[in-house]
Structures are given as structure tokens and as C-alpha cells.
Design a protein around this motif. Structure first.
Motif, PDB file in Angstrom:
ATOM      1  N   ALA A   1       0.789  -1.382   0.232  1.00  0.00           N
ATOM      2  CA  ALA A   1      -0.039   0.122  -0.159  1.00  0.00           C
ATOM      3  C   ALA A   1       0.857   1.387  -0.084  1.00  0.00           C
ATOM      4  CB  ALA A   1      -1.014   0.021   1.114  1.00  0.00           C
ATOM      5  N   LYS A   2       1.900   1.280   1.102  1.00  0.00           N
ATOM      6  CA  LYS A   2       2.597   2.631   0.916  1.00  0.00           C
ATOM      7  C   LYS A   2       3.386   2.776  -0.261  1.00  0.00           C
ATOM      8  CE  LYS A   2       0.540   4.559   4.534  1.00  0.00           C
ATOM      9  NZ  LYS A   2      -0.414   5.820   4.076  1.00  0.00           N
ATOM     10  N   GLU A   3       4.126   1.577  -0.664  1.00  0.00           N
ATOM     11  CA  GLU A   3       4.837   1.749  -1.750  1.00  0.00           C
ATOM     12  C   GLU A   3       4.124   2.148  -2.753  1.00  0.00           C
ATOM     13  OE1 GLU A   3       7.302  -2.447  -0.413  1.00  0.00           O
ATOM     14  OE2 GLU A   3       6.125  -2.436  -1.974  1.00  0.00           O
ATOM     15  N   PHE A   4       2.929   1.838  -3.050  1.00  0.00           N
ATOM     16  CA  PHE A   4       2.264   2.290  -4.255  1.00  0.00           C
ATOM     17  C   PHE A   4       1.756   3.926  -3.864  1.00  0.00           C
ATOM     18  CE2 PHE A   4      -1.496   3.850  -6.397  1.00  0.00           C
ATOM     19  CZ  PHE A   4      -1.329   3.335  -7.721  1.00  0.00           C
TER      20      PHE A   4
ATOM     21  N   THR B   1      11.760   5.450   7.740  1.00  0.00           N
ATOM     22  CA  THR B   1      10.561   4.567   6.898  1.00  0.00           C
ATOM     23  C   THR B   1      10.292   5.149   5.406  1.00  0.00           C
ATOM     24  OG1 THR B   1       8.594   3.713   7.032  1.00  0.00           O
ATOM     25  CG2 THR B   1       8.533   5.967   7.646  1.00  0.00           C
ATOM     26  N   LEU B   2      10.603   6.230   5.192  1.00  0.00           N
ATOM     27  CA  LEU B   2      10.749   6.715   3.842  1.00  0.00           C
ATOM     28  C   LEU B   2      11.907   6.190   2.825  1.00  0.00           C
ATOM     29  CD1 LEU B   2       9.853   8.583   1.316  1.00  0.00           C
ATOM     30  CD2 LEU B   2      11.022  10.627   2.393  1.00  0.00           C
ATOM     31  N   ASP B   3      12.775   6.138   3.389  1.00  0.00           N
ATOM     32  CA  ASP B   3      14.121   5.745   2.821  1.00  0.00           C
ATOM     33  C   ASP B   3      14.016   4.144   2.217  1.00  0.00           C
ATOM     34  OD1 ASP B   3      15.714   8.341   2.576  1.00  0.00           O
ATOM     35  OD2 ASP B   3      15.366   7.909   4.847  1.00  0.00           O
ATOM     36  N   VAL B   4      13.326   3.473   3.345  1.00  0.00           N
ATOM     37  CA  VAL B   4      13.194   2.191   3.287  1.00  0.00           C
ATOM     38  C   VAL B   4      12.357   1.814   2.248  1.00  0.00           C
ATOM     39  CG1 VAL B   4      12.165   0.192   4.422  1.00  0.00           C
ATOM     40  CG2 VAL B   4      13.828   1.542   5.814  1.00  0.00           C
ATOM     41  N   HIS B   5      11.005   2.632   2.169  1.00  0.00           N
ATOM     42  CA  HIS B   5      10.068   2.340   1.133  1.00  0.00           C
ATOM     43  C   HIS B   5      10.347   2.589  -0.259  1.00  0.00           C
ATOM     44  CE1 HIS B   5       7.276   1.835   4.531  1.00  0.00           C
ATOM     45  NE2 HIS B   5       6.534   1.368   3.701  1.00  0.00           N
ATOM     46  N   VAL B   6      11.398   3.701  -0.480  1.00  0.00           N
ATOM     47  CA  VAL B   6      12.023   4.169  -1.540  1.00  0.00           C
ATOM     48  C   VAL B   6      12.908   2.887  -2.176  1.00  0.00           C
ATOM     49  CG1 VAL B   6      13.774   5.591  -2.635  1.00  0.00           C
ATOM     50  CG2 VAL B   6      12.019   6.593  -1.557  1.00  0.00           C
ATOM     51  N   ALA B   7      13.697   2.295  -1.228  1.00  0.00           N
ATOM     52  CA  ALA B   7      14.594   1.123  -1.524  1.00  0.00           C
ATOM     53  C   ALA B   7      13.549   0.014  -1.989  1.00  0.00           C
ATOM     54  CB  ALA B   7      15.582   0.717  -0.309  1.00  0.00           C
TER      55      ALA B   7
END
Ligand code: CA
Length: 237
Positions: free
Chosen positions: A155-158, A192-198
Motif C-alpha cells: 500500500a505505502k509503496e504504491f 521509513t521513507l528511505d526504506v520504502h524508496v529502496a
């Protein structure tokens, strides 16, 4: 009503979390062990609060197994300050976020609200599908495809990719991304932002490999944020 699973062996902390979450209207199940947590997710769960220091199993391992069992649930780790390394490993193992103990309840509730928000409706983006090279980001269907092949995102990746895709080739600040994808009142770290970007980068790279198409790059802008860059040329090289 969102269904929450609290995994915490400390009676005082567990009781405080359980009571507070129930008073906010969530359906809450409290497990005190890793094995209990793994058994509990036979039923539907929307969000897990997972203490990393459990008496029976390694917390990061529990995190990895919960992620496999609950691909779409939100996993938030609860961690002591001495477990900083475990946080990084846990995020890589599939956790979405973490909170450091002692947990402040106002912060906890803000984070939970932000994570359970199902769409990124707060940003005034167009909901029509955005083609970027061969990649199609479709907010209405919440679907990403590369040359017709679906790229499965959480969800948050999208939400993150859709937010960047709303302004291709333009810089988007970290603050804007945190506000639009998570919550305007986000507390604390933005790791958490950087982890999702990765994670989004990894999925796009895998899709590029399997379809032999080019995907837009998520470029890091040091001290500012990110930019989604349209690939030059298109299709198979
Ligand atoms: Ca513990």
C-alpha cells in the motif's frame, strides 16, 4: 474497525497498549510470545505492533515470518534504544515502521492512523493513470504495470510511487512525501521513507529485468528529497 495485533511480553507495556488502543475503537488482540503471534495471524489482521525483544523467538525472525503470512498488513516494530541495529534489519525483513520505547501514546496513535489510511487522497493529484515510459501508474485501480505486466506493490509503496509519478522529473521534498504519503503530523524519524524508496526501486528493477523494459529511476536529491526520472528512449534496447 481495524484489527490490531499487539505482540509484547512486558505485562505493563502490553496492558497499556491494549487498553489505549481499545479505547480508540480498535479491535485488539494481545499476544505475549512470538509463537503466539504467528498462531494469531490465522485470522485477519490489519496492523501489528511487534516488540522485538520476545522471550521465545528472535523478534526480527518473527517480523520476517509475519510479513510472509500477512503480505498486506502494516508491521510496526517496538524497539528499545539498544536495538537500533535490529531496526534496520527489521525494516529490511518487511516491517513498515518502528517506534522506540518508551512509546508515547500520542505518537503511537498518530502513526497508526497514518498507516491505516488506505489512500493518499490528501494530495491533490490527478487520479488518471500516469504513463512514464513503459511504466503505468494507475491510482484509480491502485495498480502499477510495466509493458502490461503487473508490478505488485504494498500500500505505502504504491502511494509513494504514485506521489512521485504525479510530478515526473520534478523534485519532491522529503517533507512533502511524508505529509502526502503518511501523515501531515508525522512524528520522529523518516527512515521509513528511505526504506520504502529502496523497496520500490528494488521492485522496479526486478520488473525491468523480467520484462527487459526500462523503468523510471528514483533519484536521491541529497538534503532535499527524490525525483522520479523518465527513462530516455523506451522499450527494449
Ligand atoms: Ca520485550
Amino acid at each position: 474497525v481495524a484489527r490490531l495485533l499487539v505482540v509484547e511480553d512486558d505485562e505493563t507495556i502490553g496492558d497499556a497498549l491494549h487498553t489505549s488502543l481499545r479505547s480508540h475503537g480498535y479491535e485488539v488482540r494481545w499476544e505475549r510470545t512470538g509463537r503466539g503471534a504467528l498462531a494469531a495471524v490465522a485470522g485477519p489482521v490489519d496492523l501489528v505492533l511487534l516488540d522485538l525483544g520476545l522471550p521465545d523467538l528472535d523478534g526480527v525472525e518473527v517480523c520476517r515470518r509475519l510479513r510472509a503470512l500477512l503480505p498486506s498488513a502494516v508491521l510496526v516494530m517496538l524497539t528499545a534504544r539498544t536495538e537500533e541495529m535490529d531496526v534496520v534489519v527489521g525494516l529490511e525483513a518487511g516491517a513498515d515502521d518502528y517506534l522506540t520505547k518508551p512509546v508515547r501514546l500520542a505518537e503511537l496513535h498518530a502513526r497508526i492512523r497514518a498507516h491505516l489510511r488506505r489512500d493518499s487522497a490528501s494530495f491533490a493529484g490527478d487520479v488518471s493513470a500516469v504513463p512514464i515510459g513503459d511504466l503505468l501508474v494507475d491510482p484509480a485501480a491502485r495498480r502499477v504495470t510495466l509493458a502490461g505486466a503487473e508490478v505488485v506493490m504494498r500500500a505505502k509503496e504504491f502511494d509513494l510511487l504514485a506521489r512521485l509519478a504525479a510530478e515526473p522529473d520534478r523534485a519532491v521534498s522529503r517533507e512533502t512525501l511524508m505529509a502526502d504519503v503518511w501523515d501531515e503530523n508525522w512524528f520522529g524519524s523518516t527512515k521509513t521513507l528511505d526504506v520504502h524508496v529502496a523497496a520500490v526501486r528494488r521492485k522496479l528493477a526486478e520488473a525491468a529485468d523480467s520484462t527487459r523494459r526500462r523503468v523510471p529511476a528514483i533519484v536521491t536529491l541529497r538534503g532535499h528529497g527524490y525525483r522520479l526520472e523518465t527513462p530516455t528512449g523506451s522499450g527494449e534496447g
